[in-house]
Write a protein that holds these residues in place. Structure first.
Motif, mmCIF file in Angstrom:
data_model
loop_
_atom_site.group_PDB
_atom_site.id
_atom_site.type_symbol
_atom_site.label_atom_id
_atom_site.label_comp_id
_atom_site.label_asym_id
_atom_site.label_seq_id
_atom_site.Cartn_x
_atom_site.Cartn_y
_atom_site.Cartn_z
ATOM 1 N N SER A 161 21.954 70.600 51.528
ATOM 2 C CA SER A 161 21.590 71.792 52.284
ATOM 3 C C SER A 161 22.327 73.025 51.767
ATOM 4 O O SER A 161 21.774 74.119 51.734
ATOM 5 C CB SER A 161 21.891 71.587 53.764
ATOM 6 N N GLU A 164 20.882 74.221 48.265
ATOM 7 C CA GLU A 164 19.698 75.070 48.370
ATOM 8 C C GLU A 164 20.118 76.522 48.619
ATOM 9 O O GLU A 164 19.647 77.440 47.961
ATOM 10 C CB GLU A 164 18.823 74.568 49.515
ATOM 11 N N ASP A 201 21.932 80.468 58.277
ATOM 12 C CA ASP A 201 22.614 79.926 59.452
ATOM 13 C C ASP A 201 22.405 78.422 59.562
ATOM 14 O O ASP A 201 21.265 77.953 59.511
ATOM 15 C CB ASP A 201 22.065 80.580 60.732
ATOM 16 N N TYR A 202 23.479 77.717 59.730
ATOM 17 C CA TYR A 202 23.408 76.270 59.944
ATOM 18 C C TYR A 202 23.827 75.989 61.381
ATOM 19 O O TYR A 202 24.981 76.245 61.741
ATOM 20 C CB TYR A 202 24.365 75.538 58.994
ATOM 21 N N PRO A 203 22.927 75.487 62.193
ATOM 22 C CA PRO A 203 23.336 75.162 63.574
ATOM 23 C C PRO A 203 24.281 73.973 63.564
ATOM 24 O O PRO A 203 24.253 73.145 62.657
ATOM 25 C CB PRO A 203 22.012 74.814 64.258
ATOM 26 N N SER A 206 22.742 70.406 63.413
ATOM 27 C CA SER A 206 21.822 70.060 62.326
ATOM 28 C C SER A 206 22.135 68.673 61.769
ATOM 29 O O SER A 206 23.275 68.227 61.801
ATOM 30 C CB SER A 206 21.952 71.097 61.211
ATOM 31 N N ASP A 207 21.083 68.013 61.258
ATOM 32 C CA ASP A 207 21.290 66.693 60.638
ATOM 33 C C ASP A 207 22.223 66.803 59.448
ATOM 34 O O ASP A 207 22.851 65.832 59.047
ATOM 35 C CB ASP A 207 19.971 66.113 60.093
ATOM 36 N N MET A 208 22.236 67.986 58.856
ATOM 37 C CA MET A 208 23.033 68.165 57.650
ATOM 38 C C MET A 208 24.511 68.342 57.960
ATOM 39 O O MET A 208 25.351 68.259 57.097
ATOM 40 C CB MET A 208 22.541 69.401 56.873
#
Lengths: 279, 390
Positions: A161, A164, A201-203, A206-208
């Motif tokens: 993630s 990217e 933004d990464y919550p 998140s699965d990541m």
């Protein structure tokens, strides 16, 4: 007298001998920290630590544990030397660095102690190359005093993630701003370039996101040019830990799995560019 | 304006921006009542491209009711939002575009897999509406084909080729590389492909003609057409009049208007008299038909120009028309093209020299300089002409 016999004869005089069946296990991880020529090698019975620095603001360390090597013999508690990393990498990939899994180059790396060159024996398909690289006066690496007790925010992400995001980052932006916060936006990467600004933004759910431990909202800016080299490590890694301490220093730790499935670490420390008013 | 694009349409939108980036350097964005228009024009103003996404293309579409607000930005910036077309489908779930004229902010928000949110706030400039005046319906020749056919056809031409000539007669259409000067034709390599009428979904030839236009822009459109799978229609009639490449779907309309070389520079037209006759026969009573590319170019500058204005534009002599179009392409190109662009698309004249032989002989070089000077001179003359036209 052929070089090989000379070395065979004096094996016990080496203070460091490290052998690898597959040189890629070393060369790949060294590529992840190749952004300056001079690399400090520090060997201890635990393994090898290779350090590269830039502008007194960035430090990258690659750790290759003793277990990765088929043979790792060290006569002293600590052995340090400095070599030109680009030259070393050229030597390690002297057989072309074939990516075919069946074809591997074996390595035997020997060091005689202060003032001696680093000697490499590389073998592929019965052909042996001997390389001697002059060592340089070791310089003390900077201590970033990055201490886990002072860490305010920490996230562990799957590298995919972040990869990217890094591949898309607006390189016209001089800085990369990292915001970490217990509330929204949790983990944010921002650029401010010619075309405007962009935020990733990464919550926290998140699965990541494998781990999210943020205690305080922190916004720090880092020079893009300094962080750019870390994308090499990101490309190799499967997980990355992003940490900031109370001074706003950044630590990026990359977990790298080698061809044989073993785990190595690459670590980057970076100084913040400037203080930003906290929101 | 506030709109939301979902699913596969995100890729269609992204491809359209990439396609536009092959033509011009600036992207004109205009939220209209009948949809979102994305337009561009190339630096020599010889090619214009427009994508109109109807409101139904979006999951939600609202254009600002109050005033017509439009803006332009470097197409590169918009392209950066959708950097990787290939991974877009896998990663982006929906895309929201907001244009806030009060805050002067154009925001693309991409909602991606794993909850990742990408927000791009782009800076932009206010601008006039970019609108080319063209009339597809008045064109005598209409060819419609699946994109694959045209992509395969264009594939045979080297990527360095700048212009392609298309000639139609009763039952077939012929694509060939355009070679600039008659004298060089003996040396140049010629590539020619003939397609029969059966290969096309529609094959209407009202006036047999041969038109020459830039291949680069056509490739830009084909890139989009291939990705979307929509049939491409070619509308054209006489040399010197624009060729229109068009794609239509219920929620999408794409038009590329490309200038063509006027007749005098057409080496491929050996049966010139015949085609001129054809043109005269096919000419509708409308004054628009007598118009030349200049009027289109002028019309592009601003939409405020009354469409009726064309009626009073006297058709300039044909060779002047040619000279100007060529001159614009060369002189402006030299000034404006960035270095990398220069590398990719060398100067028109040189290009044809390279076709003739690898190295130009000294006499050719002299000829070349003389020629370009002549052309440049005609450009300044024509600027005066422009003034009178305006």
């Amino acid at each position: 007298m052929p070089l090989s016999t000379q070395s065979e004869a004096g094996d016990d005089q080496y203070i460091l001998v490290a052998s690898l069946d597959n040189v890629r296990n070393l060369s790949n991880i060294l590529k992840a920290i190749t952004f300056k020529d001079h690399a400090l090698f520090n060997a201890t019975p635990n393994g090898l630590k290779v350090t590269v620095e830039d502008s007194k603001c960035l430090q990258a360390n690659a750790f290759i544990q003793a277990e990765i090597f088929q043979e790792f013999t060290i006569q002293e508690d600590s052995v340090s030397f400095q070599v030109n990393l680009a030259v070393l990498l050229d030597c390690l990939t002297i057989f072309g660095g074939s990516t075919v899994p069946a074809v591997t180059t074996a390595l035997r790396m020997c060091y005689n102690g202060y003032g001696f060159p680093l000697t490499l024996f590389l073998e592929e398909g019965g052909v042996v190359t001997v390389c001697k690289i002059n060592t340089e006066e070791p310089e003390d690496p900077i201590d970033f005093e990055f201490c886990s007790t002072n860490v305010t925010n920490k996230v562990i992400l799957q590298s995919d993630s972040l990869r990217e995001a890094f591949s898309e980052l607006d390189m016209t932006s001089e800085i990369l701003q990292i915001t970490m916060s217990p509330s929204e936006p949790y983990f944010r990467l921002s650029t401010f370039g010619n075309s405007g600004n962009a935020h990733y933004d990464y919550p926290k759910d998140s699965d990541m996101m494998e781990l999210f431990q943020c205690t305080k909202t922190q916004t720090n800016r880092f020079k893009m040019s300094l962080l750019k080299p870390s994308t090499k490590a990101l490309a190799l890694s499967c997980k990355v830990s992003v940490r900031t301490d109370n001074r706003g220093f950044l630590s990026l730790q990359y977990l790298v799995r080698n061809d044989d499935g073993q785990i190595c670490f690459v670590e980057y420390y970076c100084c913040p560019d400037e203080e930003v008013e906290e929101e | 304006m506030d709109c939301m694009v979902t699913g596969g349409n995100v890729k269609v939108l992204a491809t359209s921006i990439h396609s536009l980036s092959r033509i011009g350097e600036e992207l004109y964005l205009e939220p209209q009542e009948d949809g979102l228009a994305l337009r561009t024009v190339n630096s020599s103003r010889s090619a214009y491209a427009c994508f109109l996404f109807g409101p139904l293309f979006f999951q939600r579409y609202s254009s600002s009711k109050s005033s017509t607000f439009r803006c332009k930005m470097a197409v590169k910036c918009a392209q950066a939002v959708f950097r990787s077309l290939s991974s877009l489908e896998k990663t982006v779930e929906r895309c929201r575009i907001q244009l806030n004229s009060e805050k002067s902010r154009l925001t693309f928000t991409l909602h991606c897999k794993h909850g990742l949110l990408k927000t791009h706030n782009l800076s932009f400039q206010d601008c006039e509406s970019l609108q080319a005046v063209f009339d597809k319906e008045s064109c005598g020749n209409i060819l419609r084909a699946q994109p694959r056919l045209l992509v395969d056809t264009v594939l045979h031409f080297p990527s360095s080729l700048e212009e392609v000539s298309v000639s139609v007669s009763g039952e077939q259409v012929c694509f060939r590389n355009h070679v600039e000067e008659k004298a060089e034709q003996g040396k140049a390599m010629l590539t020619e492909l003939s397609l029969t009428a059966e290969e096309f979904e529609q094959f209407t030839v009202g006036c047999p003609a041969c038109v020459t236009f830039c291949l680069k822009e056509m490739r830009g459109l084909l890139m989009f057409a291939e990705s979307s799978g929509l049939p491409v229609s070619l509308y054209f009639d006489a040399p010197g009049r624009p060729v229109i490449l068009s794609l239509t779907e219920s929620v999408l309309e794409v038009n590329f208007v490309l200038a063509t070389l006027s007749e005098d520079s057409h080496p491929c037209n050996d049966n010139r008299n015949k085609s001129t006759e054809g043109l005269q026969n096919a000419a509708p009573p409308d004054d628009f038909m007598n118009d030349d590319i200049d009027s289109y170019l002028i019309a592009m500058e601003t939409s405020e120009l009354a469409p009726g204005g064309h009626g009073c534009v006297p058709p300039p002599p044909q060779d002047a028309n040619m000279g100007q179009l060529r001159a614009r392409a060369t002189s402006e190109g030299e000034e404006e093209q960035s270095e990398e662009e220069m590398g990719r698309a060398p100067n028109k004249k040189f290009c044809s020299l390279f076709f003739g032989s690898v190295l130009p002989t000294p006499s050719q070089v002299t000829n070349l300089t003389l020629r370009s000077q002549e052309v440049l001179a005609s450009d300044s003359e024509n600027e005066e002409e422009d003034a009178t036209l305006l």
